[in-house]
Design a protein around this motif. Structure first.
Motif, PDB file in Angstrom:
ATOM      1  N   ALA A  67       0.828  -1.207   0.000  1.00 22.39           N
ATOM      2  CA  ALA A  67       0.000   0.000   0.000  1.00 22.39           C
ATOM      3  C   ALA A  67       0.863   1.258   0.000  1.00 22.39           C
ATOM      4  O   ALA A  67       0.553   2.235  -0.695  1.00 22.39           O
ATOM      5  CB  ALA A  67      -0.949  -0.003   1.198  1.00 22.39           C
ATOM      6  N   VAL A  68       1.957   1.254   0.762  1.00 15.57           N
ATOM      7  CA  VAL A  68       2.882   2.393   0.782  1.00 15.57           C
ATOM      8  C   VAL A  68       3.462   2.598  -0.612  1.00 15.57           C
ATOM      9  O   VAL A  68       3.483   3.717  -1.138  1.00 15.57           O
ATOM     10  CB  VAL A  68       4.014   2.185   1.818  1.00 15.57           C
ATOM     11  N   ALA A  69       3.938   1.523  -1.215  1.00 16.79           N
ATOM     12  CA  ALA A  69       4.527   1.614  -2.552  1.00 16.79           C
ATOM     13  C   ALA A  69       3.505   2.163  -3.553  1.00 16.79           C
ATOM     14  O   ALA A  69       3.818   3.061  -4.345  1.00 16.79           O
ATOM     15  CB  ALA A  69       5.037   0.240  -2.996  1.00 16.79           C
ATOM     16  N   GLU A  70       2.297   1.645  -3.486  1.00 18.17           N
ATOM     17  CA  GLU A  70       1.236   2.097  -4.384  1.00 18.17           C
ATOM     18  C   GLU A  70       0.967   3.589  -4.200  1.00 18.17           C
ATOM     19  O   GLU A  70       0.829   4.338  -5.167  1.00 18.17           O
ATOM     20  CB  GLU A  70      -0.024   1.284  -4.099  1.00 18.17           C
ATOM     21  N   ARG A  71       0.888   4.028  -2.949  1.00 21.32           N
ATOM     22  CA  ARG A  71       0.636   5.452  -2.649  1.00 21.32           C
ATOM     23  C   ARG A  71       1.724   6.340  -3.244  1.00 21.32           C
ATOM     24  O   ARG A  71       1.469   7.447  -3.702  1.00 21.32           O
ATOM     25  CB  ARG A  71       0.557   5.648  -1.137  1.00 21.32           C
ATOM     26  N   LEU A  72       2.967   5.842  -3.267  1.00 25.25           N
ATOM     27  CA  LEU A  72       4.098   6.624  -3.756  1.00 25.25           C
ATOM     28  C   LEU A  72       4.346   6.435  -5.250  1.00 25.25           C
ATOM     29  O   LEU A  72       5.277   7.018  -5.800  1.00 25.25           O
ATOM     30  CB  LEU A  72       5.362   6.247  -2.977  1.00 25.25           C
ATOM     31  N   GLY A  73       3.535   5.605  -5.887  1.00 24.41           N
ATOM     32  CA  GLY A  73       3.721   5.367  -7.313  1.00 24.41           C
ATOM     33  C   GLY A  73       4.904   4.460  -7.618  1.00 24.41           C
ATOM     34  O   GLY A  73       5.488   4.528  -8.700  1.00 24.41           O
ATOM     35  N   LEU A  74       5.271   3.624  -6.649  1.00 22.62           N
ATOM     36  CA  LEU A  74       6.383   2.691  -6.816  1.00 22.62           C
ATOM     37  C   LEU A  74       5.855   1.267  -6.824  1.00 22.62           C
ATOM     38  O   LEU A  74       4.761   1.002  -6.345  1.00 22.62           O
ATOM     39  CB  LEU A  74       7.370   2.823  -5.642  1.00 22.62           C
ATOM     40  N   GLY A  75       6.673   0.366  -7.314  1.00 16.85           N
ATOM     41  CA  GLY A  75       6.375  -1.043  -7.154  1.00 16.85           C
ATOM     42  C   GLY A  75       6.876  -1.491  -5.791  1.00 16.85           C
ATOM     43  O   GLY A  75       7.764  -0.858  -5.209  1.00 16.85           O
ATOM     44  N   PRO A  76       6.329  -2.580  -5.265  1.00 18.42           N
ATOM     45  CA  PRO A  76       6.776  -3.073  -3.954  1.00 18.42           C
ATOM     46  C   PRO A  76       8.271  -3.384  -3.904  1.00 18.42           C
ATOM     47  O   PRO A  76       8.931  -3.103  -2.913  1.00 18.42           O
ATOM     48  CB  PRO A  76       5.947  -4.338  -3.731  1.00 18.42           C
ATOM     49  N   THR A  77       8.810  -3.935  -4.975  1.00 24.05           N
ATOM     50  CA  THR A  77      10.244  -4.249  -5.008  1.00 24.05           C
ATOM     51  C   THR A  77      11.063  -2.968  -4.990  1.00 24.05           C
ATOM     52  O   THR A  77      12.070  -2.878  -4.275  1.00 24.05           O
ATOM     53  CB  THR A  77      10.581  -5.104  -6.243  1.00 24.05           C
ATOM     54  N   ASP A  78      10.630  -1.963  -5.760  1.00 27.26           N
ATOM     55  CA  ASP A  78      11.334  -0.674  -5.765  1.00 27.26           C
ATOM     56  C   ASP A  78      11.357  -0.078  -4.356  1.00 27.26           C
ATOM     57  O   ASP A  78      12.390   0.392  -3.876  1.00 27.26           O
ATOM     58  CB  ASP A  78      10.648   0.312  -6.718  1.00 27.26           C
ATOM     59  N   HIS A  79      10.198  -0.115  -3.711  1.00 25.88           N
ATOM     60  CA  HIS A  79      10.068   0.447  -2.359  1.00 25.88           C
ATOM     61  C   HIS A  79      11.007  -0.258  -1.378  1.00 25.88           C
ATOM     62  O   HIS A  79      11.701   0.379  -0.595  1.00 25.88           O
ATOM     63  CB  HIS A  79       8.610   0.330  -1.912  1.00 25.88           C
ATOM     64  N   LYS A  80      11.053  -1.577  -1.425  1.00 24.52           N
ATOM     65  CA  LYS A  80      11.891  -2.321  -0.471  1.00 24.52           C
ATOM     66  C   LYS A  80      13.374  -2.163  -0.794  1.00 24.52           C
ATOM     67  O   LYS A  80      14.210  -2.123   0.112  1.00 24.52           O
ATOM     68  CB  LYS A  80      11.480  -3.800  -0.429  1.00 24.52           C
TER      69      LYS A  80
ATOM     70  N   GLY B  18      19.655  -7.458 -14.183  1.00 28.47           N
ATOM     71  CA  GLY B  18      18.692  -6.771 -15.048  1.00 28.47           C
ATOM     72  C   GLY B  18      17.527  -6.197 -14.265  1.00 28.47           C
ATOM     73  O   GLY B  18      17.084  -5.081 -14.529  1.00 28.47           O
ATOM     74  N   ALA B  19      17.039  -6.965 -13.301  1.00 29.79           N
ATOM     75  CA  ALA B  19      15.928  -6.481 -12.473  1.00 29.79           C
ATOM     76  C   ALA B  19      16.369  -5.282 -11.638  1.00 29.79           C
ATOM     77  O   ALA B  19      15.632  -4.292 -11.521  1.00 29.79           O
ATOM     78  CB  ALA B  19      15.399  -7.595 -11.569  1.00 29.79           C
ATOM     79  N   ILE B  20      17.566  -5.351 -11.064  1.00 30.07           N
ATOM     80  CA  ILE B  20      18.080  -4.229 -10.266  1.00 30.07           C
ATOM     81  C   ILE B  20      18.293  -3.003 -11.142  1.00 30.07           C
ATOM     82  O   ILE B  20      18.013  -1.879 -10.724  1.00 30.07           O
ATOM     83  CB  ILE B  20      19.374  -4.620  -9.514  1.00 30.07           C
ATOM     84  N   THR B  21      18.750  -3.195 -12.367  1.00 30.16           N
ATOM     85  CA  THR B  21      18.920  -2.064 -13.286  1.00 30.16           C
ATOM     86  C   THR B  21      17.586  -1.356 -13.490  1.00 30.16           C
ATOM     87  O   THR B  21      17.517  -0.121 -13.463  1.00 30.16           O
ATOM     88  CB  THR B  21      19.489  -2.548 -14.639  1.00 30.16           C
ATOM     89  N   GLY B  22      16.500  -2.125 -13.642  1.00 28.59           N
ATOM     90  CA  GLY B  22      15.175  -1.527 -13.784  1.00 28.59           C
ATOM     91  C   GLY B  22      14.735  -0.804 -12.533  1.00 28.59           C
ATOM     92  O   GLY B  22      14.204   0.313 -12.599  1.00 28.59           O
ATOM     93  N   VAL B  23      14.964  -1.415 -11.365  1.00 23.08           N
ATOM     94  CA  VAL B  23      14.620  -0.792 -10.082  1.00 23.08           C
ATOM     95  C   VAL B  23      15.353   0.540  -9.944  1.00 23.08           C
ATOM     96  O   VAL B  23      14.763   1.568  -9.613  1.00 23.08           O
ATOM     97  CB  VAL B  23      14.959  -1.728  -8.897  1.00 23.08           C
ATOM     98  N   VAL B  24      16.656   0.516 -10.199  1.00 19.41           N
ATOM     99  CA  VAL B  24      17.483   1.725 -10.051  1.00 19.41           C
ATOM    100  C   VAL B  24      17.008   2.815 -11.006  1.00 19.41           C
ATOM    101  O   VAL B  24      16.874   3.984 -10.616  1.00 19.41           O
ATOM    102  CB  VAL B  24      18.975   1.387 -10.267  1.00 19.41           C
TER     103      VAL B  24
END
Length: 182
Positions: A38-51, A76-82
Protein backbone atom coordinates in the motif's frame (compact mmCIF):
# COMPACT_ATOMS: atom_id res chain seq x y z
CA UNK A 1 -8.93 -13.77 34.64
CA UNK A 2 -6.69 -11.34 32.74
CA UNK A 3 -6.47 -12.07 29.01
CA UNK A 4 -3.13 -11.91 27.25
CA UNK A 5 -2.24 -10.50 23.82
CA UNK A 6 -3.28 -13.72 22.09
CA UNK A 7 -6.84 -13.39 23.39
CA UNK A 8 -6.92 -16.19 25.95
CA UNK A 9 -6.11 -16.91 29.58
CA UNK A 10 -2.72 -18.08 30.86
CA UNK A 11 -0.83 -20.28 28.44
CA UNK A 12 2.32 -22.30 28.90
CA UNK A 13 5.59 -21.14 27.38
CA UNK A 14 5.32 -23.96 24.83
CA UNK A 15 1.75 -22.98 23.87
CA UNK A 16 2.70 -19.32 23.49
CA UNK A 17 5.80 -20.14 21.40
CA UNK A 18 3.69 -22.42 19.20
CA UNK A 19 1.10 -19.70 18.69
CA UNK A 20 3.77 -17.11 17.88
CA UNK A 21 5.48 -19.38 15.35
CA UNK A 22 2.32 -20.94 13.98
CA UNK A 23 -0.08 -18.04 13.66
CA UNK A 24 0.99 -14.66 15.02
CA UNK A 25 4.28 -14.31 13.12
CA UNK A 26 2.62 -15.34 9.85
CA UNK A 27 -0.26 -12.92 10.44
CA UNK A 28 2.18 -10.12 11.30
CA UNK A 29 4.30 -10.85 8.22
CA UNK A 30 1.27 -10.76 5.93
CA UNK A 31 0.09 -7.46 7.42
CA UNK A 32 3.57 -5.93 6.98
CA UNK A 33 3.80 -7.09 3.35
CA UNK A 34 0.33 -5.73 2.56
CA UNK A 35 1.12 -2.43 4.32
CA UNK A 36 4.30 -1.97 2.30
CA UNK A 37 2.44 -2.78 -0.92
CA UNK A 38 0.00 0.00 0.00
CA UNK A 39 2.88 2.39 0.78
CA UNK A 40 4.53 1.61 -2.55
CA UNK A 41 1.24 2.10 -4.38
CA UNK A 42 0.64 5.45 -2.65
CA UNK A 43 4.10 6.62 -3.76
CA UNK A 44 3.72 5.37 -7.31
CA UNK A 45 6.38 2.69 -6.82
CA UNK A 46 6.37 -1.04 -7.15
CA UNK A 47 6.78 -3.07 -3.95
CA UNK A 48 10.24 -4.25 -5.01
CA UNK A 49 11.33 -0.67 -5.76
CA UNK A 50 10.07 0.45 -2.36
CA UNK A 51 11.89 -2.32 -0.47
CA UNK A 52 15.14 -1.76 -2.41
CA UNK A 53 14.90 1.90 -1.44
CA UNK A 54 14.35 0.77 2.16
CA UNK A 55 17.49 -1.37 1.99
CA UNK A 56 19.47 1.67 0.84
CA UNK A 57 18.01 3.69 3.73
CA UNK A 58 18.91 0.95 6.21
CA UNK A 59 22.35 -0.06 4.94
CA UNK A 60 23.61 3.08 3.22
CA UNK A 61 25.10 3.64 -0.21
CA UNK A 62 26.02 0.49 -2.10
CA UNK A 63 26.69 -0.90 -5.55
CA UNK A 64 23.88 -2.39 -7.59
CA UNK A 65 25.65 -5.76 -7.33
CA UNK A 66 25.34 -5.53 -3.54
CA UNK A 67 21.61 -4.91 -3.91
CA UNK A 68 21.45 -7.98 -6.18
CA UNK A 69 23.20 -10.09 -3.55
CA UNK A 70 20.92 -8.93 -0.74
CA UNK A 71 17.64 -9.26 -2.64
CA UNK A 72 18.38 -12.21 -4.90
CA UNK A 73 17.18 -10.15 -7.88
CA UNK A 74 19.01 -10.39 -11.19
CA UNK A 75 21.26 -7.58 -12.35
CA UNK A 76 18.69 -6.77 -15.05
CA UNK A 77 15.93 -6.48 -12.47
CA UNK A 78 18.08 -4.23 -10.27
CA UNK A 79 18.92 -2.06 -13.29
CA UNK A 80 15.18 -1.53 -13.78
CA UNK A 81 14.62 -0.79 -10.08
CA UNK A 82 17.48 1.73 -10.05
CA UNK A 83 16.26 3.43 -13.22
CA UNK A 84 12.72 3.79 -11.83
CA UNK A 85 13.94 5.10 -8.45
CA UNK A 86 16.31 7.53 -10.16
CA UNK A 87 13.53 8.83 -12.47
CA UNK A 88 11.28 9.30 -9.42
CA UNK A 89 14.04 11.30 -7.70
CA UNK A 90 14.67 8.85 -4.85
CA UNK A 91 18.26 7.94 -5.64
CA UNK A 92 21.28 9.01 -7.61
CA UNK A 93 24.20 7.08 -9.05
CA UNK A 94 27.82 8.09 -8.61
CA UNK A 95 30.93 6.48 -10.05
CA UNK A 96 32.70 4.08 -7.72
CA UNK A 97 36.01 5.79 -6.86
CA UNK A 98 37.76 2.39 -6.71
CA UNK A 99 36.27 0.97 -9.92
CA UNK A 100 35.08 3.41 -12.57
CA UNK A 101 33.04 0.68 -14.29
CA UNK A 102 30.71 0.41 -11.30
CA UNK A 103 28.31 2.89 -9.76
CA UNK A 104 27.38 3.49 -6.16
CA UNK A 105 23.72 4.07 -5.37
CA UNK A 106 22.95 6.93 -2.96
CA UNK A 107 19.71 8.25 -1.54
CA UNK A 108 18.87 11.49 -3.33
CA UNK A 109 16.61 12.99 -0.70
CA UNK A 110 17.43 13.95 2.88
CA UNK A 111 13.86 13.18 3.91
CA UNK A 112 11.89 10.82 1.73
CA UNK A 113 8.15 11.26 1.10
CA UNK A 114 7.91 7.68 2.37
CA UNK A 115 8.30 9.10 5.89
CA UNK A 116 5.10 11.12 5.52
CA UNK A 117 3.22 8.02 4.40
CA UNK A 118 4.44 5.74 7.21
CA UNK A 119 4.51 8.30 10.05
CA UNK A 120 0.89 7.63 11.13
CA UNK A 121 1.70 3.94 11.65
CA UNK A 122 4.97 4.80 13.41
CA UNK A 123 3.07 7.06 15.83
CA UNK A 124 0.49 4.35 16.51
CA UNK A 125 3.21 1.76 17.14
CA UNK A 126 5.02 4.19 19.47
CA UNK A 127 1.76 4.65 21.41
CA UNK A 128 1.30 0.88 21.58
CA UNK A 129 4.85 0.45 22.92
CA UNK A 130 4.06 2.89 25.73
CA UNK A 131 1.99 0.06 27.25
CA UNK A 132 5.09 -2.09 27.82
CA UNK A 133 7.74 -1.75 30.52
CA UNK A 134 11.48 -1.56 29.84
CA UNK A 135 11.99 -5.29 30.40
CA UNK A 136 9.22 -6.15 27.92
CA UNK A 137 10.53 -3.61 25.38
CA UNK A 138 14.00 -5.12 25.68
CA UNK A 139 12.54 -8.57 24.96
CA UNK A 140 10.53 -7.25 22.00
CA UNK A 141 13.58 -5.48 20.55
CA UNK A 142 15.76 -8.55 21.00
CA UNK A 143 13.15 -10.81 19.41
CA UNK A 144 12.71 -8.52 16.40
CA UNK A 145 16.47 -8.16 15.85
CA UNK A 146 17.12 -11.89 16.11
CA UNK A 147 14.06 -12.90 14.08
CA UNK A 148 15.04 -10.44 11.34
CA UNK A 149 18.55 -11.95 11.17
CA UNK A 150 17.01 -15.43 10.95
CA UNK A 151 14.67 -14.36 8.15
CA UNK A 152 17.54 -12.86 6.12
CA UNK A 153 19.56 -16.04 6.65
CA UNK A 154 16.71 -18.33 5.67
CA UNK A 155 15.90 -16.22 2.59
CA UNK A 156 19.52 -16.65 1.47
CA UNK A 157 19.35 -20.39 2.18
CA UNK A 158 16.13 -20.72 0.18
CA UNK A 159 17.65 -18.85 -2.76
CA UNK A 160 20.72 -21.08 -2.57
CA UNK A 161 18.60 -24.22 -2.38
CA UNK A 162 16.38 -23.06 -5.21
CA UNK A 163 19.36 -22.34 -7.45
CA UNK A 164 20.93 -25.61 -6.44
CA UNK A 165 17.66 -27.51 -6.97
CA UNK A 166 17.20 -25.88 -10.39
CA UNK A 167 20.70 -26.94 -11.37
CA UNK A 168 20.04 -30.54 -10.31
CA UNK A 169 16.69 -30.54 -12.12
CA UNK A 170 18.23 -29.23 -15.34
CA UNK A 171 21.09 -31.73 -15.16
CA UNK A 172 18.57 -34.56 -14.63
CA UNK A 173 16.40 -33.28 -17.51
CA UNK A 174 19.40 -33.16 -19.86
CA UNK A 175 20.46 -36.64 -18.82
CA UNK A 176 17.01 -38.08 -19.59
CA UNK A 177 16.43 -36.06 -22.77
CA UNK A 178 15.92 -38.19 -25.90
CA UNK A 179 17.81 -35.56 -27.92
CA UNK A 180 20.94 -35.99 -25.88
CA UNK A 181 23.97 -36.46 -28.10
CA UNK A 182 25.98 -39.62 -27.54
Amino acid sequence: MRRNATGSGRKSKQELAGEIVGRLARRHSTAVVLFHHAVAERLGLGPTDHKCLDLLRERGAMAGSDLCAITGLTSGAITGVVARLERAGYLRREPNPRDGRKQILHLALERSPIQDVIDPLRKDVAALLEQFDTHQLTAIAEFLARATDLIYRHAALLRGETISDLGRTRVAERASSPHRSK
